[in-house]
Design an enzyme around this catalytic site. Structure first.
Site, PDB file in Angstrom:
ATOM      1  N   ASP A 313       0.849  -1.175   0.000  1.00  0.00           N
ATOM      2  CA  ASP A 313       0.000   0.000   0.000  1.00  0.00           C
ATOM      3  C   ASP A 313       0.886   1.227   0.000  1.00  0.00           C
ATOM      4  O   ASP A 313       1.921   1.253   0.660  1.00  0.00           O
ATOM      5  CB  ASP A 313      -0.874  -0.001   1.254  1.00  0.00           C
ATOM      6  CG  ASP A 313      -2.076  -0.898   1.063  1.00  0.00           C
ATOM      7  OD1 ASP A 313      -2.604  -0.918  -0.073  1.00  0.00           O
ATOM      8  OD2 ASP A 313      -2.485  -1.573   2.025  1.00  0.00           O
ATOM      9  N   ASP A 350     -11.729  21.016   9.892  1.00  0.00           N
ATOM     10  CA  ASP A 350     -11.316  19.764   9.229  1.00  0.00           C
ATOM     11  C   ASP A 350     -10.237  19.095  10.076  1.00  0.00           C
ATOM     12  O   ASP A 350      -9.105  19.566  10.149  1.00  0.00           O
ATOM     13  CB  ASP A 350     -10.780  20.116   7.834  1.00  0.00           C
ATOM     14  CG  ASP A 350     -10.486  18.883   7.032  1.00  0.00           C
ATOM     15  OD1 ASP A 350     -10.515  17.781   7.610  1.00  0.00           O
ATOM     16  OD2 ASP A 350     -10.222  19.018   5.825  1.00  0.00           O
ATOM     17  N   SER A 387     -16.155  20.153   1.480  1.00  0.00           N
ATOM     18  CA  SER A 387     -16.397  20.638   2.823  1.00  0.00           C
ATOM     19  C   SER A 387     -16.156  22.144   2.809  1.00  0.00           C
ATOM     20  O   SER A 387     -15.769  22.698   1.777  1.00  0.00           O
ATOM     21  CB  SER A 387     -15.466  19.946   3.814  1.00  0.00           C
ATOM     22  OG  SER A 387     -14.140  20.278   3.492  1.00  0.00           O
TER      23      SER A 387
END
Lengths: 684, 571
Positions: A313, A350, A387
């Protein structure tokens, strides 16, 4: 990292004590028969014992002096004991390692939930953890030690896993997602969780691992079986050599004593590798455990050495955790400060690392955004895919991927500047992620987020390439970004915009062309791919499904662990190969010691073969047998630590090992036997 | 002396130069490509039709072996019957008697397995009919069987994953029609031109220089002597084999017979490279085998050319080297060269008496047969080498940190088991039967066989032991040469070597075919930089080491009691 990794010394006194005891216990022929080479030595020892007894009773001197036969008997017995000791020591080390993990979880009090039906409130009683069965529910509150491996069915909690991983920072585990699995022995720091037991007592991964390092229940791996067959056939050849020597000697009118026959036989059969073989296998498992990897089978470790393709990954393995904001690009250059202000405001709420990095970068640019009364924060949702914040003065600031913001802007009838579009493209082409900020549906600029590649990762990939392992980066990024990072990190291939099934397909494709694939994963949707991969390493923090599907579990949750696992596998195989070569090469010198000794009385010309100039036939045979015995404990450290793997290409590696262990194996016993003979010369 | 050595080098070089194009041609034939010998097509099709063979049908390794073993069994019965009744059959101008059942058993097996041990003498033990229809016939089919087995193995290695080793009948037929027959026709004609008999007349009578009258055997020998070498069989028409002036009349025929026996074994190595498209691999194999050959040849040549130290001690000059048992027309260098070639290649024809060789030469000859894979017999040499490769692959595969693989297939317990069994077999057969013989000589010398064990050996002590060891080694290697001091035509030697022969022939063929059959059916693993390359010189060196170590470990004590003890006592 934790202290546990280094605290077991090679010859830890307590372990040596246990190993010595076990060495005698293992003399039981029912256990010895698992190792054909050493079993034949045990039979030889027994025969010498009988010869000794016979001499004691009858006083017969045709079989040589009683003291001499007694010495031979003792040396043979010691040879067997040394081999048993090697196995026992490896076992003891592995067990100690596993026990130190298991200690943390034994008999912790468990708050078991007794389900009383729908009508009543379930009863909670404290029971010892050993009474928990698969499917039982228990509750953990702050300060509790989790009694068993399980899966959270209700609640969320912060957990201290340092007992297992050595990592002091607490981790969050919650029901439902990919982080729902808890491990026995770890401690709940906050909140209350309800956990369902997922393993039967005695069947946890750790229990399985302990079984793998215990000689009695240990399954031999396929490669170990094949090697045992080869060694057994060498043993058979030497049985033939020794049995046929009797009529040969009769023909040559040379009497040969039973002691000489058995000494020749024991010296010739590959006792060195035969005695160390199971220790090598156990030590391999132990090394994996030491790296905090629990292998579910010995075969998995062996296969790791063969891996051709490694799926890694991107996040956490190749790059450090998350992306960081690196640049602000305002659409109109004179508005830069304003744009940074907007960016920071939109990110105040955030809490993602990306969001925080935007605020931090704004700060370093001298822009300090503060929460004001009346600000309405808009959370990121899958629906809006953006957002932001609605300011008290009516400004609507939005932040999101370019496509999302563009749709919004175009819908409102505004145009997208070519400058913006170009910037977005160039950021993506450089491996960054562009975030676009709009104010009242007008694009104000682009924030660049960049991946930070882990230092030193290029060298590791270089090393893997030399081992012949292809690295593949798996990422959710778009192909352009993925390509850039892949090139920068030096991986051989990448899967961009990867969905879980893409991993699966990639593994299948590589396997269809005959390659062995290793991967690491943690999520439930990784489980099929983990099961499909030849080596699937599940993170301990992952879901139960992932852990069941993989054939190894990494307690550290360290994505770079795969690289270590591959090296452990290779080391295991190399140690077997080199010690086999060494053992067989030893025979050359032993022949030169024993064959002239056997026939020198009747064929004086064969003195020419006594190139070591050994003193007498008796001391020659004795020296060879003693050398044969002491070489086993001398090689125990090598067997347990493993022969180092050097990624220098197959042919170079073969030449190197052939030189050290092949040529060394021929030369060493010449020197050793001569030295022992000189030493014996002082007494005989 | 330089002339003699130049002759040896030339013989070797010519054989290699001829073998290279022949190898290319053999690869083409068995790949089914067009060659000039396609003119044999109608002949082959005729055989397929009358035998009911479908040439397009593939075989898996079990079917392949079944076909091979069945037909071999049939030939054995056929040969046995003919030999036992040869006195009653035609083409027996010299009126030779029938073979005893134990001798016929040994002879039939011996020729069936490409060994040709010959416990009889060609002049008196067989008739023209059996020479032609048993010996000559079996020489062709046994060589073709070996070639077919190798081609089957190569077929398995050629595909990534396959069950099909090819059709045994087709490969076998082509080996005769396309390879053996054409070469033998050339060889036989050249021999006949140089004076080897090729007629059906019986014995001739001549008067020697001393004035004695001598009966000289003749017969249609040239054809048999050609296939005897081309097919690496080695069974002579005459008892003295290629030391006989009619079987090997001059230096030219000596070189010709030498080249004929080397050409197919060496060509098969190159054929392997062309067939599998692995040229480098075949070069490495050829290199390793040649180095091995030189390790055996050089000590032999040196010791033979230098002469016998025991004779030197008597003050007798040996300007021409050790001449005992050698033909003056060939000299010690060419004889030494022949003795090594014939033992490593599994021909077993002789142009000097090996029993009279120096101890070092005897040691090298036996080692050559024990190893049996430096070039080796028709097809089977490479099969033997393959077994060593499997063991080398297993050990060195581990040493580079991978589970072992060969040609893209994982070598696992089953393959190792088979390879170990084959290795074990030769150590067992040679030593067990030599031990049995040594036991009979030492403990039961009076046993009432045609030749009593006490009278078996022409020489005492070490050399006598070597005679027994050599006989079993030769039988095990399917070589056929002998230390002819041994009284071997009696029930003990006929029966024991018969069993050694048949086991040592078929198990080392079944083994590699089964291994490759199993491997080829497995998943193909592509090569990576971490893979051990079997076509590298490093791996060639490893294989060489495995060959030396396995044979040294198996045979050192026996050799120490025979030729090594003899060598040190002679010094």
């Amino acid at each position: 990292m934790t202290q546990r990794k280094s605290n077991i010394k090679l010859f830890d006194p307590s372990l040596v004590g246990t190993a010595i005891k076990q060495a005698f216990v293992k003399l039981d022929p029912r256990m010895m028969v698992r190792n054909p080479v050493m079993f034949t030595v045990e039979i030889g020892t027994l025969v010498m014992f009988v010869v000794m007894l016979y001499q004691l009773i009858t006083g017969d001197q045709t079989q040589g002096a009683l003291w001499y036969n007694t010495v031979i008997f003792l040396i043979l017995l010691i040879t067997v004991l040394f081999a048993n000791f090697a196995e026992a020591l490896a076992e003891a080390r592995g067990k100690a390692q596993a026990e130190s993990l298991r200690k943390t979880r034994e008999d912790t009090p468990a708050k078991k939930v007794f389900v009383l039906g729908d009508m009543y409130v379930n009863e909670v009683k404290v029971v010892p953890s050993s009474q928990l069965k698969k499917g039982d529910l228990f509750i953990c509150e702050p300060g509790d030690i989790i009694p068993m491996d399980g899966e959270i069915v209700e609640g969320i909690a912060t957990i201290d896993e340092s007992a297992i991983t050595g990592e002091s920072a607490p981790v969050i585990r919650e029901s439902g997602g990919d982080k729902s699995s808890v491990t026995g022995g770890t401690k709940v720091l906050s909140d209350k969780i309800k956990v369902k037991v997922t393993t039967e007592p005695g069947e946890s991964f750790l229990d399985k691992m302990i079984a793998l390092v215990e000689g009695a229940s240990r399954q031999k791996t396929p490669n170990e079986i094949a090697l045992t067959i080869l060694l057994a056939s060498f043993t058979l050849i030497f049985i033939i050599v020794c049995v046929t020597l009797k009529p040969f000697a009769d023909y040559a009118n040379t009497p040969i004593t039973i002691a000489a026959f058995i000494s020749l036989f024991v010296c010739l059969i590959p006792t060195t590798i035969g005695g160390l073989l199971s220790a090598i296998g156990i030590a391999g498992m132990d090394r994996a455990l030491r790296a905090n990897v629990i292998a579910k089978s010995g075969k998995a470790v062996e296969t790791a050495g063969d891996v051709d393709v490694l799926l890694l990954d991107k996040t956490g393995t190749i790059t450090i955790g998350n992306r960081k904001a690196t640049h602000f690009y305002a659409t109109e250059t004179n508005d830069e400060k304003e744009f940074i202000q907007y960016s920071a405001l939109s990110s105040l709420a955030d809490e993602t690392p990306e969001g925080r990095s935007i605020v931090e970068l704004a700060l370093s640019n001298g822009v300090n955004a503060a929460v004001q009364q009346g600000m309405q924060f808009i959370q990121f949702t899958a629906e809006t895919r953006s957002s932001g914040v609605d300011m008290p003065d009516g400004l609507k600031i939005r932040k999101g991927a370019f496509d999302t913001i563009r749709t919004m802007v175009v819908k409102a009838g505004n145009k997208v500047h070519t400058v913006t579009e170009q910037k977005v493209k160039s950021i993506a082409a450089n491996g960054g992620t562009p975030l676009v900020v709009s104010v009242n549906n007008e694009i104000k600029g682009v924030i660049e987020l960049q991946d930070i590649i882990k230092p030193g990762i290029q060298e590791r990939f270089q090393r893997l390439r030399k081992m012949g392992v292809k690295t593949v980066m798996v990422t959710g990024d778009n192909p352009l970004t993925a390509k850039y990072i892949a090139e920068k990190a030096g991986v051989d291939d990448f899967i961009a915009e990867a969905k879980p099934e893409d991993k699966m397909n990639y593994i299948r494709k590589e396997q269809a062309s005959g390659k062995l694939v290793a991967m690491m994963g943690d999520g439930t949707n990784d489980a099929p791919a983990l099961a499909q991969a030849d080596v699937g390493v599940a993170m301990n923090s992952g879901t139960q499904a992932a852990k069941e599907a993989g054939n190894m579990v990494d307690l550290d949750n360290d994505p770079t662990k795969l690289i270590e696992v591959v090296e452990i596998g290779k080391q295991l195989l190399i140690t077997r190969g080199t010690l086999t070569t060494f053992s067989i090469a030893n025979d050359v010198a032993k022949y030169f010691a024993i064959v002239p000794a056997l026939f020198i009385a009747s064929i004086p010309a064969l003195q020419a073969l006594n190139i070591m100039g050994l003193k007498s036939p008796e001391s020659a045979i004795l020296s060879a047998v003693i050398f044969n015995a002491i070489i086993i404990p001398m090689l125990i450290p090598l067997a347990l630590k493993g022969v180092a793997y050097k990624p220098i290409g197959a042919s170079a590696l073969l030449r190197r090992n052939l030189f050290i262990y092949g040529l060394g194996g021929i030369v060493a016993p010449f020197i050793g036997i001569k030295l022992i003979d000189l030493l014996l010369g002082l007494f005989m | 002396m330089t002339g003699e050595i130049t002759g040896v080098i030339l013989m070797f070089l010519i054989a290699v130069v001829l073998a290279y194009p022949l190898g290319k041609y053999i690869a083409k034939v068995f790949k089914g490509e067009r060659t000039f010998t396609d003119l044999m097509n109608p002949v082959e099709r005729f055989f397929y039709r009358i035998c009911g063979i479908n040439p397009g049908e593939g075989m898996n390794w079990k079917q392949f072996l079944k076909a091979m073993l069945t037909i071999n069994m049939l030939w054995l019965v056929y040969a046995f019957v003919l030999l036992v009744f040869q006195d009653k059959l035609p083409l027996n101008p010299d009126g030779n008697p029938a073979q005893t059942p134990d001798l016929a058993f040994n002879t039939a097996i011996s020729f069936l397995v490409n060994c040709d041990l010959q416990h009889y003498s060609g002049e008196s033990g067989v008739t023209y009919l059996t020479q032609l229809f048993v010996m000559n016939f079996l020489m062709f089919v046994s060589a073709a069987t070996g070639i077919a087995a190798l081609i089957g193995v190569l077929n398995g290695l050629r595909e990534k994953t396959t069950q099909n080793l090819g059709n045994f009948w087709v490969i076998f037929t082509k080996a005769i029609t396309r390879v053996l027959l054409p070469l033998c026709i050339i060889g036989a004609v050249l021999l006949a031109i140089n004076g080897t008999p090729a007629s059906y007349d019986g014995k001739d009578s001549i008067t020697t220089l001393q004035g004695d009258s001598v009966q000289v055997s003749r017969g249609p020998a040239a054809g048999m002597i050609a296939i005897k070498h081309i097919g690496t069989n080695g069974g002579g028409w005459f008892g003295a084999n290629s030391a006989h002036p009619l079987e090997n009349p001059n230096y030219f025929t000596n070189a010709l017979e030498m080249i004929m026996q080397m050409i197919i074994p060496i060509a098969m190595i190159f054929a392997l490279g062309f067939f599998l498209n692995k040229r480098k691999w075949s070069v490495v194999i050829f290199g390793v085998m040649t180095i091995g050959m030189l390790c055996l040849l050089i000590p032999t040549m040196v010791t033979e050319v230098n002469g016998n130290p025991a004779i030197a001690k008597m003050g007798i000059s040996q300007a021409t080297g050790a001449m005992e048992g050698k033909e003056v027309r060939f000299g010690p260098a060419a004889s030494a060269y022949w003795s090594i070639m014939t033992t490593i290649i599994s021909t077993g024809s002789v142009n000097s008496m090996h029993d009279s060789s120096m101890p070092v030469s005897g040691l090298m000859q036996m080692l050559g047969m024990m190893i049996n894979a430096f070039y080796g017999g028709c097809g089977v040499g490479i099969l033997n080498y393959l077994i060593y490769i499997i063991i080398a692959v297993f050990i060195s595969g581990l040493m580079v940190g991978r589970t072992p693989e060969f040609m893209g297939h994982k070598v696992e317990a089953r393959e190792v088991k088979i390879a170990a069994l084959v290795t074990l077999l030769s150590a067992f057969l040679v030593k067990a039967f030599t031990a049995l013989a040594a036991y009979m000589v030492a403990r039961h010398p009076e046993t009432g066989w045609a030749v009593q064990p006490g009278n078996w050996l022409n020489n005492p002590s070490y050399h006598g032991f070597s005679e027994m060891l050599y006989e079993n080694t030769s039988a095990n290697a399917n070589n056929g040469s002998g230390f002819e001091g041994l009284g071997d035509n009696n029930i003990f030697w006929n029966v024991t070597t018969g069993f050694v022969l048949v086991l040592a022939r078929f198990i080392p063929i079944i083994g590699p075919v089964a291994i490759i059959g199993l491997l080829a059916a497995k998943k193909f693993v592509p090569e990576s930089p971490g893979t051990l390359k079997t076509d590298s010189w490093t791996f060639g060196m490893m294989t060489f080491a495995v060959i030396i170590v396995i044979n040294a470990l198996s045979f050192f004590p026996a050799l120490a009691l025979g030729p090594i003890a003899e060598y040190f006592s002679l010094r």
